[in-house]
Design a protein around this motif. Structure first.
Motif, PDB file in Angstrom:
ATOM      1  N   GLU A  32       0.822  -1.210   0.000  1.00  0.00           N
ATOM      2  CA  GLU A  32       0.000   0.000   0.000  1.00  0.00           C
ATOM      3  C   GLU A  32       0.857   1.261   0.000  1.00  0.00           C
ATOM      4  O   GLU A  32       0.470   2.294  -0.562  1.00  0.00           O
ATOM      5  N   GLU A  33       2.038   1.199   0.607  1.00  0.00           N
ATOM      6  CA  GLU A  33       2.930   2.356   0.622  1.00  0.00           C
ATOM      7  C   GLU A  33       3.479   2.632  -0.771  1.00  0.00           C
ATOM      8  O   GLU A  33       3.530   3.787  -1.215  1.00  0.00           O
ATOM      9  N   LEU A  34       3.889   1.575  -1.472  1.00  0.00           N
ATOM     10  CA  LEU A  34       4.392   1.772  -2.832  1.00  0.00           C
ATOM     11  C   LEU A  34       3.279   2.278  -3.737  1.00  0.00           C
ATOM     12  O   LEU A  34       3.498   3.168  -4.571  1.00  0.00           O
ATOM     13  N   ALA A  35       2.081   1.715  -3.593  1.00  0.00           N
ATOM     14  CA  ALA A  35       0.953   2.182  -4.412  1.00  0.00           C
ATOM     15  C   ALA A  35       0.683   3.662  -4.176  1.00  0.00           C
ATOM     16  O   ALA A  35       0.454   4.434  -5.125  1.00  0.00           O
ATOM     17  N   GLN A  36       0.729   4.080  -2.919  1.00  0.00           N
ATOM     18  CA  GLN A  36       0.499   5.481  -2.611  1.00  0.00           C
ATOM     19  C   GLN A  36       1.580   6.370  -3.211  1.00  0.00           C
ATOM     20  O   GLN A  36       1.289   7.422  -3.791  1.00  0.00           O
ATOM     21  N   LEU A  37       2.838   5.964  -3.089  1.00  0.00           N
ATOM     22  CA  LEU A  37       3.940   6.741  -3.651  1.00  0.00           C
ATOM     23  C   LEU A  37       3.834   6.857  -5.171  1.00  0.00           C
ATOM     24  O   LEU A  37       4.185   7.880  -5.755  1.00  0.00           O
ATOM     25  N   ALA A  38       3.349   5.780  -5.805  1.00  0.00           N
ATOM     26  CA  ALA A  38       3.230   5.778  -7.263  1.00  0.00           C
ATOM     27  C   ALA A  38       1.930   6.403  -7.747  1.00  0.00           C
ATOM     28  O   ALA A  38       1.751   6.602  -8.959  1.00  0.00           O
ATOM     29  N   GLY A  39       1.012   6.689  -6.831  1.00  0.00           N
ATOM     30  CA  GLY A  39      -0.247   7.314  -7.223  1.00  0.00           C
ATOM     31  C   GLY A  39      -1.204   6.370  -7.930  1.00  0.00           C
ATOM     32  O   GLY A  39      -1.965   6.798  -8.812  1.00  0.00           O
ATOM     33  N   ALA A  64       9.076   5.745  -7.842  1.00  0.00           N
ATOM     34  CA  ALA A  64       8.890   5.425  -6.426  1.00  0.00           C
ATOM     35  C   ALA A  64       9.936   4.438  -5.930  1.00  0.00           C
ATOM     36  O   ALA A  64      10.357   4.495  -4.771  1.00  0.00           O
ATOM     37  N   LEU A  65      10.346   3.537  -6.807  1.00  0.00           N
ATOM     38  CA  LEU A  65      11.325   2.521  -6.428  1.00  0.00           C
ATOM     39  C   LEU A  65      12.770   2.986  -6.629  1.00  0.00           C
ATOM     40  O   LEU A  65      13.704   2.293  -6.236  1.00  0.00           O
ATOM     41  N   GLY A  66      12.953   4.140  -7.278  1.00  0.00           N
ATOM     42  CA  GLY A  66      14.305   4.645  -7.518  1.00  0.00           C
ATOM     43  C   GLY A  66      15.087   3.808  -8.501  1.00  0.00           C
ATOM     44  O   GLY A  66      16.295   3.613  -8.333  1.00  0.00           O
ATOM     45  N   GLN A  86      -0.057  -5.576 -19.130  1.00  0.00           N
ATOM     46  CA  GLN A  86       0.310  -4.405 -19.919  1.00  0.00           C
ATOM     47  C   GLN A  86      -0.020  -3.077 -19.229  1.00  0.00           C
ATOM     48  O   GLN A  86      -0.837  -2.291 -19.721  1.00  0.00           O
ATOM     49  N   PRO A  87       0.603  -2.804 -18.098  1.00  0.00           N
ATOM     50  CA  PRO A  87       0.418  -1.499 -17.453  1.00  0.00           C
ATOM     51  C   PRO A  87       0.891  -0.383 -18.372  1.00  0.00           C
ATOM     52  O   PRO A  87       1.806  -0.568 -19.184  1.00  0.00           O
ATOM     53  N   SER A  88       0.301   0.775 -18.226  1.00  0.00           N
ATOM     54  CA  SER A  88       0.639   1.906 -19.101  1.00  0.00           C
ATOM     55  C   SER A  88       2.031   2.432 -18.797  1.00  0.00           C
ATOM     56  O   SER A  88       2.606   2.172 -17.732  1.00  0.00           O
ATOM     57  N   ALA A  89       2.550   3.217 -19.737  1.00  0.00           N
ATOM     58  CA  ALA A  89       3.863   3.835 -19.547  1.00  0.00           C
ATOM     59  C   ALA A  89       3.843   4.767 -18.340  1.00  0.00           C
ATOM     60  O   ALA A  89       4.842   4.880 -17.613  1.00  0.00           O
ATOM     61  N   GLU A  90       2.703   5.424 -18.104  1.00  0.00           N
ATOM     62  CA  GLU A  90       2.594   6.335 -16.970  1.00  0.00           C
ATOM     63  C   GLU A  90       2.701   5.571 -15.647  1.00  0.00           C
ATOM     64  O   GLU A  90       3.356   6.031 -14.702  1.00  0.00           O
ATOM     65  N   VAL A  91       2.050   4.410 -15.576  1.00  0.00           N
ATOM     66  CA  VAL A  91       2.124   3.588 -14.370  1.00  0.00           C
ATOM     67  C   VAL A  91       3.553   3.098 -14.149  1.00  0.00           C
ATOM     68  O   VAL A  91       4.078   3.132 -13.024  1.00  0.00           O
TER      69      VAL A  91
END
Length: 309
Positions: free
Chosen positions: A57-64, A92-94, A80-85
Motif C-alpha cells: 500500500e505504501e508503494l501504491a500510494q507513492l506511485a499514485g 517510487a522505487l528509484g 500491460q500497465p501503461s507507460a505512466e504507471v
C-alpha cells in the motif's frame, strides 16, 4: 527458500517467474520494494515493521495508483500497465536506467525468440588479431563461446578442455569454490552475473536452457538465491576488475564490452576486452602472459555452439 514477501525462490516450481513474464514482473516488483527503506521516501520505519522495505500500500500510494491495481500487478493478474504507471513505479522505487528498461521488458510480456548466436569467422579473426589484449565472448546464458589465446590464459585455460574451469561464467562463480580466490571482489562479480541472467530471462522467457541454468544455480547455491531475491539487474558495460592469476598474481584490469547482435534488435554475443594502462605493472604482466599463451601453441578458439531451432 522464500524471498521478499514470501515469494518462492528455487525448488521444483522454478525461480520466481522465470519462463513466466507475468510472475517475473511481480517478483521483480516485490524484490525492488524490499530494497527501499521507508525512511528513504519519508515514511516511518521502526523495528515493529514485519515487511522488509515498503509495504504494497505504501508503494501504491507513492506511485499514485490504487492498492488493488498494484496487488493485481504483483500477482500477475494485471497485464500491460501503461507507460505512466511504469514511470510512477520506477520513480517510487528509484530504478536506474537498466532497471527501468528491465521493468519495460517484463511489463510488455513480449516473447523474443532465443538468439541464434554464432561466432563468425570474421569475429574470430578479430579476436585473434587482438593478441595483446585478453578477449573472450559470451552468449546471453553467460557461456564462453569464443576467445583468443591471451583470453584463454586469463580465464584459466581453453574452455572445455581437461583442467579448465566451467565454460559457463555463472556456474563457475556460484558452484566452483576456486572462483572466490580468482575474484577478490567475488560479491560484486556474483551480483553482476545474477543481474545479467535476470535481464536475459526477462527477454527470452522461452529459453529452456537458460531457465534450467537459473534453476540449477538456485537449487545448489544459497548465494545465488540470496542475490536473486534482491532483484539485481545489470547490463554489460565497462569498468575495472581485479583477478588473481596463478602466474601473474593480482591484476587490476580495465574492461570494455562490445555487443554483436545475432539479428537486428537481438542481443546476441558479448565481447569482453581487457587491457592495462601502458607502462603499468599489469601491462607487463599481460605481456608475460601473452608470451606464455603463444608458447603453448594455437588455441582452439571456438567450441561447437548448438544453435536453437
Amino acid at each position: 527458500m522464500n524471498g521478499v514477501d514470501g515469494s518462492h525462490i528455487g525448488g521444483v516450481d522454478g525461480v520466481d517467474g522465470v519462463g513466466d513474464a507475468q510472475r517475473a514482473l511481480g517478483g521483480f516488483l516485490r524484490a525492488r520494494r524490499g530494497r527501499v527503506a521507508p525512511e528513504q521516501v519519508g515514511l516511518a520505519g521502526g523495528r515493529r515493521r514485519r515487511v522488509r522495505g515498503l509495504r504494497r500500500e505504501e508503494l501504491a500510494q507513492l506511485a499514485g495508483i490504487s492498492v488493488d491495481y498494484y496487488v493485481r500487478l504483483e500477482q500477475g493478474r494485471a497485464t500491460q500497465p501503461s507507460a505512466e504507471v511504469l514511470d510512477a513505479l520506477a520513480g517510487a522505487l528509484g530504478l536506474d536506467a537498466a532497471e527501468r528498461k528491465h521493468l519495460d521488458t517484463l511489463a510488455c510480456a513480449k516473447r523474443d525468440p532465443v538468439p541464434r548466436a554464432e561466432v563468425s569467422p570474421l569475429l574470430q579473426r578479430m579476436l585473434d588479431s587482438l593478441d595483446h589484449f585478453p578477449v573472450f565472448v559470451t552468449d546471453h546464458r553467460m557461456d564462453v563461446v569464443a576467445w583468443n589465446a591471451l583470453g584463454a590464459e586469463l580465464i584459466g585455460g581453453e574452455p572445455g578442455l581437461p583442467g579448465s574451469r566451467d565454460q559457463n561464467n555463472a556456474r563457475y562463480l556460484f558452484l566452483d569454490p576456486a572462483s572466490r580466490a580468482v575474484h577478490p571482489d567475488w560479491e560484486a562479480r556474483a551480483a553482476e552475473a545474477v543481474g545479467q541472467l535476470r535481464v536475459a530471462a526477462g527477454r527470452y522467457p522461452d529459453d529452456a536452457e537458460l531457465s534450467a541454468l537459473i534453476n540449477e544455480l538456485s537449487a545448489h547455491s544459497a548465494d545465488f538465491r540470496r542475490i536473486w531475491a534482491t532483484g539485481e539487474v545489470v547490463m554489460c558495460a565497462a569498468g575495472r576488475k581485479r583477478l588473481r592469476h596463478p602466474e601473474a598474481g593480482l591484476l587490476t584490469l580495465d574492461f570494455e564490452t562490445l555487443h554483436v547482435p545475432a539479428a537486428p534488435g537481438e542481443t546476441g554475443l558479448v565481447v569482453h576486452v581487457f587491457s592495462a594502462e601502458e607502462g603499468s605493472e599489469e601491462a607487463s604482466a599481460l605481456a608475460r602472459l601473452a608470451s606464455l599463451a603463444s608458447s603453448a601453441g594455437p588455441a582452439t578458439a571456438v567450441r561447437d555452439v548448438p544453435i536453437p531451432v
